[in-house]
Design an enzyme around this catalytic site. Structure first.
Site, short mmCIF file in Angstrom:
data_model
loop_
_atom_site.label_atom_id
_atom_site.label_comp_id
_atom_site.label_asym_id
_atom_site.label_seq_id
_atom_site.Cartn_x
_atom_site.Cartn_y
_atom_site.Cartn_z
N ASP A 17 1.07 -0.78 0.39
CA ASP A 17 -0.28 0.21 0.09
C ASP A 17 1.56 1.18 0.13
O ASP A 17 1.73 0.95 0.36
CB ASP A 17 -0.93 -0.08 0.84
N ARG A 31 -0.47 15.03 -1.51
CA ARG A 31 -1.62 13.98 -1.45
C ARG A 31 -2.62 15.59 -1.68
O ARG A 31 -2.31 16.21 -0.96
CB ARG A 31 -2.30 13.84 -0.40
N THR A 56 -2.37 1.55 -4.80
CA THR A 56 -2.82 2.63 -3.87
C THR A 56 -3.98 3.35 -4.68
O THR A 56 -4.76 2.75 -5.68
CB THR A 56 -2.04 3.75 -3.85
N ARG A 83 -5.20 4.48 -8.44
CA ARG A 83 -6.61 4.34 -8.29
C ARG A 83 -7.80 3.16 -8.10
O ARG A 83 -7.92 2.27 -8.79
CB ARG A 83 -7.20 5.59 -9.12
N ASP A 129 -1.85 -0.81 6.06
CA ASP A 129 -2.15 -0.11 7.12
C ASP A 129 -2.94 0.12 6.94
O ASP A 129 -3.94 0.01 8.75
CB ASP A 129 -1.10 0.88 7.55
N ASN A 177 -8.35 -0.79 3.87
CA ASN A 177 -8.87 -0.92 2.57
C ASN A 177 -7.73 -1.53 2.55
O ASN A 177 -7.44 -2.32 1.04
CB ASN A 177 -8.81 0.74 2.06
N ASP A 178 -6.13 -2.45 3.11
CA ASP A 178 -5.86 -3.18 2.79
C ASP A 178 -5.96 -4.56 3.23
O ASP A 178 -5.45 -6.30 3.47
CB ASP A 178 -4.26 -3.15 2.85
#
Lengths: 339, 1145
Positions: free
Chosen positions: B404, B618, B698, B815, B842, B845-846
């Site tokens: 990630d 970001r 990612t 994306r 971490d 979403n992972d």
């Protein structure tokens, strides 16, 4: 304060073990060690090999087959199973002094003392003198546990039943006269077998212990009469019995019968003619077996065994050879780590 | 098992009735008289597996379901039933031992579970019944009961929040024990429930229990005597989950809706699917080979036995007659029992102890990971965590690393860097990193070049202040500072920078301010706004308070929050200002904002956004929109309706969100820096050096991700990037499909066909002239590749894509939706050669990719603990990955591979002499070794040295492994457990077995081996072979041991000494319980024979000779690069050793 405690509680122990940092010896098998090592080991092995080989060579062995399959064999007449109480004489001569002490072995071939059913067919309780086991032999002895009249067999089992029962008497033939060579039947079995493992029941006379039992089917005499000459050599501690009960590892085997140590034969069997009187009782031809007698003296390494000496010599020379090869390779490609 | 069945049952139930109806407080409504309250399960939690009565049968059943145990049970039963050569004890004892130990362990664990269950089930709770408070045991709660829960208590079951002691009808909970997230989450009471619960007459309709913690839909009907029943929607924000804890709220009342095993916690309490390591698969393959060897040995022996017995005189010699029963037995039955007997005789070739040793090795070995102090992170005060010890060795086999970006490669420690308002860039001149450096004297906003209009500025800052879900941490007076340090996501920020122009005006409690949010970006933005003078003061019921630059407190009524989700990639709020304007503020990723704003505004900002992105920041865009009354009414109605929907609520909400968030105007963009993790670049370089391919997956923008990749040195300067993104697809103005096809073919040609034929696994030299390729793909394109319109294309694209990727050094997928991440992992995992994959991440979403990969690594980062909970291993920082893989993984692999090979080897040369002996004993199944030796060989004589080896061996020391990543490639692709090495070990075992047997066989050509002329029998034969065997296999291990700690010395020499001691002891006593005193004085007698000594020494040396030669000759075979380097390494290892010795002693 609280924080510190927490930190201490969570922080892994910093010990050599937990951090996999125990002091360690990391041996390196480098050519610098291995080549001299090989030379040393090789030389040592060659030394031992030579000693073994020489010793083995110095051992005299006289082997005579007396099965009597060939028609010209003196025991041919006895090989017929119908002939009972057959006696044959085996004549042989010794050219030079057969150095003593001489050990007298009998040998059988194609005889499977290591057959599993056979091997298990014994009752150690009986053999250690347990009288309860006399009346009720162990199942493992079957079919040699009871005779046809349901009497318990003592000693029971296939091993005891098949005890070797050829007997030998050795004569030295001097000027046509046969002179008895004394055979020593003591000390042919393991000391522990004779003194600890096998015990006669503590009943005197021994015969009484065998009341209500029968002798093994194959045996001519009951256990307490195995040695008429020596009352202490009877029952389960009869030396011949003990030797037989220690089963051979391979189907071709020899077992110690007597030692020739007494009197004038202490130095060995002098050159001359001998005659071996054999009471031929033991049938072997039904299973393609052979019987032989072996006279041999022994050394520190035991009986004659060329294998060990040769093996040591071969391995020793291999080591030396390898070290030479390694040395050549080493000289050619300079090991970088041996500077 | 039970739980699964329960779930299945529940699942069926769900199909029958898709919702449940609950009467609050068991008061059925008047118009619902006929309603029969359905039966729900009670609130008892049963996590234990056994009861006192069913423990034995059930546990035994469970244990014998394992194929290995079952096999040994069968062998044992055969021994009991059939007359076999070895007593049942020989296999029964080890089996009994293994089963007992396992049963005790499982029993103890179950006892602990019982205790825990009881504690939960007997916990006293307060139930409101007819206006009275009744104390009850937790297990007696029924669905529909109204419960009262006090602060810091955990909820006994899943509750719908009815009443809170807080004024704003909210309560805070932490779900630390559920998903590990320790932040406070806000939950809301059901609107419009009466304050007096006594008179509340309502029913709740909700879905059947589902394990998803974050999903809940329901509806509450409130009946009032004189009105139409009111309907209120219920969502996850109304649901208090069992297991979470009430915080910051004195007391709440709620109605139980899911109880006991139907609570979401219980439904989630399920073991993860077992991952099996490649080593385990190898073991099973080897087992199969050995099973074949076993069966063929038994077959050969059985056949030969009957061939041999056919010869006259051999079947039943006079000295060994058969019993009547044996004569009567059917020939075929005899053959079968003979076959079984041989099986039993040779069954030791597959040792029960191997499983025990492997399990012990894994279990104990995993402690070294938790113990490693290099994994200890002083910041979070935690070390590494091992969730499963089954995969230790897999860490040494990784070929693909999926990582990630946010929080893994980067720190997820957001810092507001700059913003762009209306096309003008704003940045602090004094960009010092420490907080006090923000003090600005000439006004809150520092002009960089030009300045946007003040109005725009303020609008932008207001947007930042309002558009978020951040909470202000209420600071109790005592010990705020201390608690801040402990809280994960609380960021105590001294606002003294702000105080520069108006210190006296700030009320004291605000000087220490903490923000709590689910994402660190939001905190960074709010804090950023604060630096510019707009401070978010917090919520007051539904009003947001902000302190403006002019020290005015502005209040905004929060009308709706359009929550963030990864698909929309934006979130919005609708607020009403004091003046009555209704405003929608929206912030989100540029790609999701740009299409929804006026295009002329985009151009002004896009440049800035892209520049920021390439710098690795970001970026978020901020947009707003005025809603007139009509628009708002429409949106409001839509939102309310969607929220009430029981089915497809998500989809409906999404549709409304999309509808509302259109036609906005862009105000500006923000740039937040997410710094790289410590040593991220070094770690990545090391992983690549170790031959691993690193893929970055990612959800972030391509530009940001790309810059991170460059920063991490995943892409080098000379890396040629192959881009397959929406942008490249749109080039050339043709149909996307066509363009996709064209690009794929082109890249394939470049990266795969034209690349020099490099075989897989062969080391890639750094200096080589061939190109490094980097591949970039984005989520949209990926889904085009994977789900192409036509079937044939789809598989072809997939193939091309995979081949390109596999030839690139690094791949960047940006994306990505969480599921796409898992999809990619799965695709690589199932590709040719089934490479070993590792996922590291971490955040929540992972989780999907962590679960999908062979090895999942969680980072104990800032985004909660879900990744850690679902991972196999968790480490505090990315940099620890290097040591975890290169040192620990490498060592574990070498250890266990050696362990497995050695086990097979030592049992082969154990049993081979016994097999050969059959040829000399008339195929009678006579064992060569005594039963005690047969039993103890694997348990006592040879087990400890290999266990110690497999725990302590460091064939190359750790520092060298870390410094030379290339060493990792030496064991790639299961290098030590492939058929080659297996064949070698098998050959070695056969060689040793032959040597042992025939060496002694030739010695026994004359069994008179003692100097007193006495002869040795068959047990002496077996004992000599066995002695040679024990010494050889132990010394073989000693030769292989490169790292001799005192423990190794102790167990190796100790085992040998124990063998000698045991043999003396075993042969020294007449054992009353033995039927046959077979070994009485055999060992001692053997030692009294010089020949026996000599043959033992000879055979041991001869067996080890090839091994020694191999070790020596492996080096001088020429200046081979790998070997040379290894020698160099060994030397450095020695140097290192000399370094360490003084420290550790």
């Amino acid at each position: 304060m609280v924080k510190e405690e927490k930190e201490i509680a969570n922080r892994p122990d910093n010990t050599a073990f937990t951090q996999q940092r125990l002091p360690a010896w990391q041996p390196m098998l480098s050519a610098g060690i291995v080549i001299p090592g090989f030379v040393l080991i090789g030389l040592a092995f060659i030394g031992i090999g030579v000693a073994l080989f020489v010793t083995s060579r110095s051992i005299t062995v006289l082997e005579i087959d007396y099965t009597g399959i060939e028609t010209d064999s003196p025991c041919f007449k006895c090989s017929n199973p119908d002939v009972k109480n057959c006696v044959c004489n085996l004549d042989f001569s010794i050219d030079s002094l057969f150095e003593g002490p001489v050990f007298f072995y009998y040998g059988l071939s194609n005889y499977f003392q290591n057959y599993r059913k056979y091997a298990a067919s014994r009752d150690d309780d009986q053999l250690s003198g347990d009288l309860d086991a006399f009346t009720a032999p162990s199942d493992s002895c079957s079919p040699y546990d009871y005779n046809s009249n349901d009497k318990p067999i003592v000693p029971c089992g296939a091993i005891a039943n098949s005890m070797f029962n050829d007997t030998f008497v050795l004569y030295r033939v001097v000027n046509g006269a046969r002179k008895l060579v004394p055979l020593d039947g003591k000390g042919i079995a393991w000391w522990t077998d004779y003194n600890v493992k096998y015990r006669n029941p503590s009943v005197t006379p021994l015969k009484n212990a065998f009341n209500n039992t029968v002798k093994p089917i194959f045996w001519p005499k009951p256990a307490y009469q195995l040695d008429a000459s020596d009352p202490a050599n009877n029952g389960f501690i009869n030396q011949d019995f003990l030797v037989w009960m220690r089963r051979a590892a391979l189907p071709d085997f020899r077992k110690l019968y007597r030692r020739i140590t007494g009197g004038e034969y202490e130095k060995g069997l002098p050159a001359g003619n001998y005659s071996l009187k054999i009471a031929y009782n033991y049938p072997v031809q039904s299973f393609d077996g052979t019987k032989k007698v072996v006279f041999s003296n022994v050394s520190w390494m035991g009986g004659k065994n060329e294998f060990l000496g040769i093996a040591y010599l071969v391995v020793g020379s291999l080591c030396v050879l390898m070290s030479i090869v390694m040395l050549i390779v080493y000289a050619k490609f300079k090991f970088p780590e041996d500077d | 098992m039970l739980r699964r069945r329960l779930n299945r049952w529940l699942g069926r139930d769900e199909r029958r009735v898709d919702s449940r109806t609950i009467c609050v407080g068991h008061r059925s409504s008047s118009n619902n008289e006929a309603f029969i309250p359905p039966k729900f399960c009670d609130n008892r939690i049963v996590s234990s597996k056994y009861t006192v009565w069913n423990f034995l049968p059930k546990n035994l059943f469970e244990q014998f379901r394992r194929i290995a145990n079952f096999y040994f049970l069968i062998i044992f039963l055969v021994q009991v039933i059939v007359d076999t050569p070895t007593s049942p004890v020989t296999s029964g004892l080890p089996l009994f031992f293994v089963i007992t130990v396992t049963a005790i362990k499982q029993g103890y664990e179950d006892w602990l579970r019982h205790k825990a269950d009881n504690e939960v089930n007997k916990y006293p709770v307060t139930v409101l019944e007819q206006g009275r408070r009744i104390r009850k045991e937790s297990e007696k709660i029924k669905v529909g009961d109204v419960l009262e829960v006090d602060e810091d208590e955990t909820f006994p079951c899943d509750l719908i929040l009815l009443q809170s002691s807080r004024d704003d009808d909210t309560c805070f909970v932490t779900t630390a024990s559920l998903d590990g997230e320790s932040n406070h989450k806000t939950h809301y009471t059901v609107p419009d429930t009466e304050k007096d619960l006594e008179s509340l007459n309502a029913t709740i309709e909700c879905e059947h229990p589902q394990p998803d913690l974050y999903k809940f839909v329901g509806r509450m009907h409130i009946y009032k005597t004189d009105q139409e029943p009111a309907v209120r929607s219920l969502g996850p924000e109304n649901l208090l989950l069992k297991g979470s804890t009430l915080k910051n709220t004195q007391t709440i009342c709620g109605v139980a809706i899911y109880t006991g095993m139907e609570t979401k916690m219980a439904l989630n309490y399920q073991g993860k699917s077992q991952k099996r390591s490649a080593v385990e698969k190898s073991i099973n393959a080897f087992l199969l080979v050995y099973l074949c060897i076993l069966v063929s040995k038994a077959l050969v022996c059985t056949t030969l036995k009957y061939v041999w017995q056919n010869k006259p005189g051999q079947d039943e010699p006079w000295y060994n007659e058969k019993t009547q029963r044996e004569k009567d037995t059917n020939l075929y039955l005899k053959m079968f029992t003979d076959f079984l007997s041989f099986m039993v005789l040779f069954n030791f070739i597959i040792p029960v102890s191997m499983y025990v040793t492997v399990e012990m090795q894994k279990f104990l070995g995993s402690f070294f990971i938790t113990w490693d102090k290099d994994f200890f992170d002083p910041e979070i005060k935690e070390g590494a965590l091992v969730n499963t010890s089954d995969l230790n060795e897999e860490l040494g086999q990784v070929e693909y690393v999926f990582t990630d970006k946010t929080g893994t490669l980067t720190q997820n420690n957001m810092e507001f860097i700059e913003c762009c308002i209306d096309g003008f860039q704003y940045k602090y001149q004094d960009a010092g990193t420490d907080l006090d450096g923000f003090c600005v004297t000439d006004g809150p906003v520092n002009k960089v070049q030009h300045k946007a209009g003040r109005e725009k500025e303020e609008l932008f800052l207001r947007a930042l202040c309002l558009c978020h879900t951040v909470q202000v941490k209420e600071s109790p007076e005592q010990g705020q500072g201390q608690r801040d340090g402990l809280m994960d996501q609380v960021d105590g920020l001294g606002v003294d920078g702000l105080g520069a122009d108006g210190e006296g005006l700030h009320p004291p409690p605000q000087e220490q301010r903490g923000f709590i949010a689910s994402s660190p970006d939001e905190v960074a933005l709010v804090k950023g706004a604060m630096r510019y003078g707009f401070t978010f003061l917090g919520f007051e019921s539904k009003t947001m308070k902000i302190l403006t630059r002019d020290n005015d407190v502005e209040r905004y009524e929060l009308l709706h929050v359009l929550n963030f989700d990864p698909v929309r990639r934006r979130m919005s709020v609708i607020v009403r200002s004091k003046s009555g304007d209704t405003l929608l503020f929206c912030k989100g990723a540029d790609s999701s904002i740009f299409p929804r704003v006026r295009q002329e505004e985009v151009e002004r900002i896009r440049m800035n956004v892209e520049r920021n992105a390439t710098e690795g920041y970001r970026t978020l865009c901020v947009a707003y929109k005025h809603l007139n009354a009509e628009e708002y009414a429409q949106a409001d109605a839509g939102l309310r309706e969607a929220r009430l929907a029981l089915q497809d609520r998500e989809e409906k909400l999404m549709a409304v969100y999309n509808q509302v968030e259109t036609g906005m105007s862009l105000i500006g963009a923000t740039a937040v820096e997410d710094r790289l993790q410590e040593e991220a670049a070094e770690t990545m370089e090391a992983l690549q050096g170790a031959g691993m391919k690193v893929w970055v997956l990612t959800g972030d923008k391509m530009e940001t991700a790309k810059s991170t990749c460059y920063a991490c040195r995943l892409f080098q300067r000379n890396t040629e990037l192959l881009e397959l993104t929406v942008r490249t697809l749109e080039d050339g103005g043709r149909r996307r499909e066509e363009r996709l096809h064209e690009l794929l073919v082109e890249y394939h040609k470049k990266a795969v066909q034209d690349a020099p034929a490099v075989k897989a696994g062969v080391t890639r030299t750094w200096s080589s002239a061939n190109h490094d390729y980097g591949f970039i793909i984005d989520g949209a394109t990926l889904s085009m590749v994977l789900n192409s319109s036509s079937e044939s294309n789809s598989s072809r694209y997939k193939n091309l894509f995979l081949q390109i990727c596999q030839n690139c050094t690094s791949v960047l997928c940006c994306r990505m939706a969480p599921l796409q991440k898992a999809q990619i992992v799965k695709m690589v995992k199932n590709s040719k050669g089934s490479p070993i994959t590792l996922s590291i991440g971490d955040g929540a979403n992972d989780v999907s990719m962590i679960l999908e990969a062979h090895v999942g690594i969680g980072i104990k980062g800032k985004e909660g603990r879900q990744a850690v909970r679902n991972s196999d291993y968790a480490i505090p920082k990315l940099k620890h990955l290097k040591k975890l893989l290169l040192a620990h993984g490498h060592l574990y692999y070498v250890r266990i591979a050696h362990l497995v090979q050695y086990f097979f080897y030592k049992n082969l040369c154990f049993i081979l002499p016994q097999f050969l002996y059959q040829f000399f004993c008339g195929y009678s199944q006579q064992p060569l070794y005594d039963a005690a030796y047969l039993t103890m060989y694997n348990i006592c004589f040879t087990s400890m040295p290999i266990l110690a080896y497999s725990l302590l061996e460091q064939h190359i020391c750790m520092e060298v492994l870390l410094d030379n990543a290339t060493l990792y490639r030496g064991i790639a692709k299961n290098g030590m457990l492939r058929w080659g090495p297996f064949f070698y070990w098998t050959l070695l075992g056969v060689f040793h077995g032959l040597l042992f047997f025939f060496g002694v066989r030739y010695l026994f050509g004359n069994p008179a081996l003692q100097d007193n002329g006495q002869v040795f029998g068959n047990w002496s034969y077996g004992t000599i072979v066995f002695t040679v065997l024990v010494f050889t296999v132990t010394l073989k291990l000693a030769l292989d041991t490169r790292h001799w700690t005192w423990i190794n010395h102790f167990v190796i020499w100790g085992s040998l000494a124990f063998y000698v001691f045991f043999s003396f002891f075993w042969g020294g006593i007449i054992w009353p319980f033995l039927k046959q005193q077979r070994l009485y004085f055999v060992f001692a007698n053997m030692l009294s024979s010089v020949s026996a000594w000599l043959v033992i020494i000879l055979l041991i040396l001869l067996s080890l000779l090839p091994e020694i030669l191999l070790v020596v000759f492996r080096k001088p075979r020429g200046p081979h690069a790998g070997q040379l380097s290894q020698e160099g390494l060994l030397q450095t290892a020695r140097l290192h050793l000399s370094h360490h010795l003084p420290i550790s002693t």
